[in-house]
Design a protein around this motif. Structure first.
Motif, PDB file in Angstrom:
ATOM      1  N   CYS A 235       0.831  -1.211   0.000  1.00 46.48           N
ATOM      2  CA  CYS A 235       0.000   0.000   0.000  1.00 46.48           C
ATOM      3  C   CYS A 235       0.864   1.260   0.000  1.00 46.48           C
ATOM      4  CB  CYS A 235      -0.931   0.003   1.208  1.00 46.48           C
ATOM      5  SG  CYS A 235      -2.344  -1.105   1.060  1.00 46.48           S
ATOM      6  N   THR A 236       1.995   1.221   0.687  1.00 51.36           N
ATOM      7  CA  THR A 236       2.902   2.367   0.673  1.00 51.36           C
ATOM      8  C   THR A 236       3.447   2.603  -0.725  1.00 51.36           C
ATOM      9  OG1 THR A 236       3.486   1.958   2.993  1.00 51.36           O
ATOM     10  CG2 THR A 236       4.987   3.330   1.698  1.00 51.36           C
ATOM     11  N   ALA A 237       3.875   1.539  -1.392  1.00 48.92           N
ATOM     12  CA  ALA A 237       4.352   1.672  -2.772  1.00 48.92           C
ATOM     13  C   ALA A 237       3.247   2.221  -3.670  1.00 48.92           C
ATOM     14  CB  ALA A 237       4.836   0.321  -3.281  1.00 48.92           C
ATOM     15  N   TYR A 238       2.047   1.721  -3.491  1.00 54.13           N
ATOM     16  CA  TYR A 238       0.915   2.153  -4.317  1.00 54.13           C
ATOM     17  C   TYR A 238       0.653   3.646  -4.150  1.00 54.13           C
ATOM     18  CZ  TYR A 238      -3.893   2.773  -5.890  1.00 54.13           C
ATOM     19  OH  TYR A 238      -5.015   3.251  -6.517  1.00 54.13           O
TER      20      TYR A 238
ATOM     21  N   ILE B 101       4.438   4.558  12.794  1.00 51.56           N
ATOM     22  CA  ILE B 101       4.452   5.056  11.415  1.00 51.56           C
ATOM     23  C   ILE B 101       5.188   6.382  11.374  1.00 51.56           C
ATOM     24  CG2 ILE B 101       3.039   5.719   9.424  1.00 51.56           C
ATOM     25  CD1 ILE B 101       0.695   4.186  10.820  1.00 51.56           C
ATOM     26  N   GLY B 102       6.266   6.440  10.607  1.00 49.15           N
ATOM     27  CA  GLY B 102       6.951   7.719  10.463  1.00 49.15           C
ATOM     28  C   GLY B 102       8.455   7.577  10.350  1.00 49.15           C
ATOM     29  N   LYS B 103       9.137   8.693  10.524  1.00 47.30           N
ATOM     30  CA  LYS B 103      10.592   8.780  10.354  1.00 47.30           C
ATOM     31  C   LYS B 103      11.291   8.560  11.681  1.00 47.30           C
ATOM     32  CE  LYS B 103      13.998  11.872   8.186  1.00 47.30           C
ATOM     33  NZ  LYS B 103      14.159  13.193   7.504  1.00 47.30           N
TER      34      LYS B 103
ATOM     35  N   ILE C 193       9.535   3.880   9.174  1.00 40.87           N
ATOM     36  CA  ILE C 193       8.935   2.632   9.636  1.00 40.87           C
ATOM     37  C   ILE C 193       7.422   2.686   9.459  1.00 40.87           C
ATOM     38  CG2 ILE C 193       8.852   3.487  12.027  1.00 40.87           C
ATOM     39  CD1 ILE C 193       9.095   0.571  12.953  1.00 40.87           C
ATOM     40  N   ALA C 194       6.848   1.547   9.102  1.00 38.83           N
ATOM     41  CA  ALA C 194       5.392   1.358   9.082  1.00 38.83           C
ATOM     42  C   ALA C 194       5.154  -0.091   9.477  1.00 38.83           C
ATOM     43  CB  ALA C 194       4.815   1.657   7.703  1.00 38.83           C
TER      44      ALA C 194
ATOM     45  N   GLY D  65      -0.385   3.331   4.153  1.00 40.61           N
ATOM     46  CA  GLY D  65       0.349   3.665   2.936  1.00 40.61           C
ATOM     47  C   GLY D  65       0.137   5.106   2.517  1.00 40.61           C
ATOM     48  N   LYS D  66      -1.096   5.581   2.639  1.00 41.05           N
ATOM     49  CA  LYS D  66      -1.400   6.951   2.206  1.00 41.05           C
ATOM     50  C   LYS D  66      -0.736   7.995   3.106  1.00 41.05           C
ATOM     51  CE  LYS D  66      -5.165   9.970   0.725  1.00 41.05           C
ATOM     52  NZ  LYS D  66      -4.565  10.149  -0.613  1.00 41.05           N
ATOM     53  N   VAL D  67      -0.837   7.820   4.431  1.00 40.55           N
ATOM     54  CA  VAL D  67      -0.257   8.844   5.309  1.00 40.55           C
ATOM     55  C   VAL D  67       1.267   8.795   5.282  1.00 40.55           C
ATOM     56  CG1 VAL D  67      -2.272   9.017   6.803  1.00 40.55           C
ATOM     57  CG2 VAL D  67      -0.463   7.388   7.382  1.00 40.55           C
ATOM     58  N   LEU D  68       1.858   7.613   5.084  1.00 39.20           N
ATOM     59  CA  LEU D  68       3.323   7.564   4.995  1.00 39.20           C
ATOM     60  C   LEU D  68       3.799   8.249   3.717  1.00 39.20           C
ATOM     61  CD1 LEU D  68       5.940   6.743   6.255  1.00 39.20           C
ATOM     62  CD2 LEU D  68       5.707   4.474   5.239  1.00 39.20           C
ATOM     63  N   ALA D  69       3.077   8.071   2.620  1.00 39.55           N
ATOM     64  CA  ALA D  69       3.409   8.791   1.390  1.00 39.55           C
ATOM     65  C   ALA D  69       3.325  10.295   1.608  1.00 39.55           C
ATOM     66  CB  ALA D  69       2.481   8.353   0.260  1.00 39.55           C
TER      67      ALA D  69
END
Length: 379
Positions: free
Chosen positions: A16-19, A332-334, A341-342, A357-361
């Motif tokens: 989902c992060t890649a997406y 989730i975050g830096k 990390i997620a 995935g969306k919020v990490l992007a």
């Protein structure tokens, strides 16, 4: 310097992060390379029940869960999830069946398969609960990410080397021994229950909060298919409390799927089994599989009794989930320069995958999470 992003982990969170990275308006010429050691959705992302709930979450994860529940519906609308990964809304019930108290109740609107229970109550409606077949969902999103230029390698990341210019060389090895390298400005650890082990191996004392993500005990599940010609199984997810005539007590979860199969989990854990090196090495335990078959037969003797030839066993499987250790919530975050990390989603990884995935992007490309409040989940 333009970004180049390595994602370690091809489960629902990494995929989902890649997406969402690949579709972010600021992605530009950024290269994205996802590394997965076994296959896409090889672990819990392919073995979970796929149950989704909008409002079953604590105050720290509620915003993320509501976003993710909405995104699941949007993705289904965009990619025809109803036919591709069996997305649908559910009625969710609490069900008790006690041999000593009798089975005189019927689950409303459930039909023949749930015609005799001891007690039932509503736990969620079609407004608040839903389901997906998670392995198929993850695979479709992986293909969609590839169409946008994401490179996916089935290879295990074995080394990270700092280059001295703000980048890291990612080294991965495929099963055939091929060595793959990628220069990354940013590395995302999204390896589910393997996150902590990999972070400590690759980063040493710089692993930070990623080191705290540990595997759960091994959870088993089965998929049953009622005999041909059986009446339809209704779209009722069940959270059960069972007291069998033998005195055995259990709390299995039962998730019928739109293809007519029924997923059952909650038979206990293989607590003595350590996390193996790869997802593909995780195997179900015969004793727990039998327990789950017994539970299923007791819930619906005429539809789910494998040993009584009323149904067939389609799959027996097992997986581990990522636990975040200190907080019990996902992280989730830096957590360092170029390190993200997620992970740590425990039983809610399928539910919260799209939102994560969306919020990490957004964190990576906008500098902040816009779509949900994840302030309590950041490292």
């Amino acid at each position: 310097m333009s970004k180049s992003i390595a994602i370690i982990g091809g489960g629902i969170i990494g995929t989902c992060t890649a997406y969402y990275l690949s579709r972010h308006p600021k992605i530009g010429s950024t290269k994205i390379h996802l590394f997965e050691g076994s296959s896409i959705a090889a672990g819990a992302s392919g073995k979970a029940g796929g149950f989704l709930a909008k409002d079953w979450h604590n105050v720290r994860t509620a915003s993320l869960a509501q976003l993710s529940f909405k995104l699941h519906e949007q993705l289904s609308d965009e990619f025809d999830g109803e036919s591709k990964w069996a997305y649908r809304r559910l009625t969710t019930m609490n069900v008790e069946i006690d041999s000593k108290r009798g089975r005189t109740k019927q689950v409303p609107d459930a039909g023949e398969w749930l015609k005799s229970v001891t007690k039932c109550s509503l736990a969620g409606t079609t407004d608040t609960t839903a389901q997906v077949t998670p392995g198929v969902f993850t695979a479709v999103l992986a293909d969609a990410a590839k169409e946008k230029g994401v490179q996916i390698s089935i290879a295990t990341v074995t080394e990270l080397h700092e280059k001295g210019d703000g980048t890291r060389e990612v080294v991965a090895v495929a099963d055939n021994g091929d060595r793959i390298t990628f220069i990354a400005t940013d590395v995302i650890f999204a390896a589910g229950p393997w996150t902590g082990r990999l972070a400590k191996k690759l980063l040493g004392d710089k692993a930070g909060p990623a080191a705290n993500v540990q595997p759960s005990t091994c959870s088993n599940s089965i998929i049953i298919r009622p005999a041909p010609g059986s009446a339809p199984i209704s779209s009722h997810a069940l959270f059960t409390v069972l007291k069998l005539p033998s005195g055995v007590y259990g709390e299995p979860e039962v998730y019928p799927r739109s293809d007519g199969s029924v997923y059952v989990c909650g038979g206990g854990s293989s607590s003595d089994d350590p996390l193996p090196e790869k997802c593909s090495q995780v195997k179900a335990t015969d004793e727990i599989v039998q327990k789950l078959k017994n539970y299923a037969a007791y819930v619906s003797p005429d539809f789910l009794d494998v040993d009584g030839n009323k149904a067939t066993l389609q799959a027996a499987q097992a997986c581990y989930r990522p636990n975040s250790g200190k907080t019990g919530d996902p992280v989730i975050g830096k957590f360092g320069e170029g390190l993200w990390i997620a992970s740590g989603h425990q039983v809610w990884g399928i539910n919260n995958g799209p939102g994560t995935g969306k919020v990490l992007a957004e964190l990576m490309l906008d500098g902040k999470a816009i779509s949900a409040d994840i302030s309590a989940l950041m490292p």
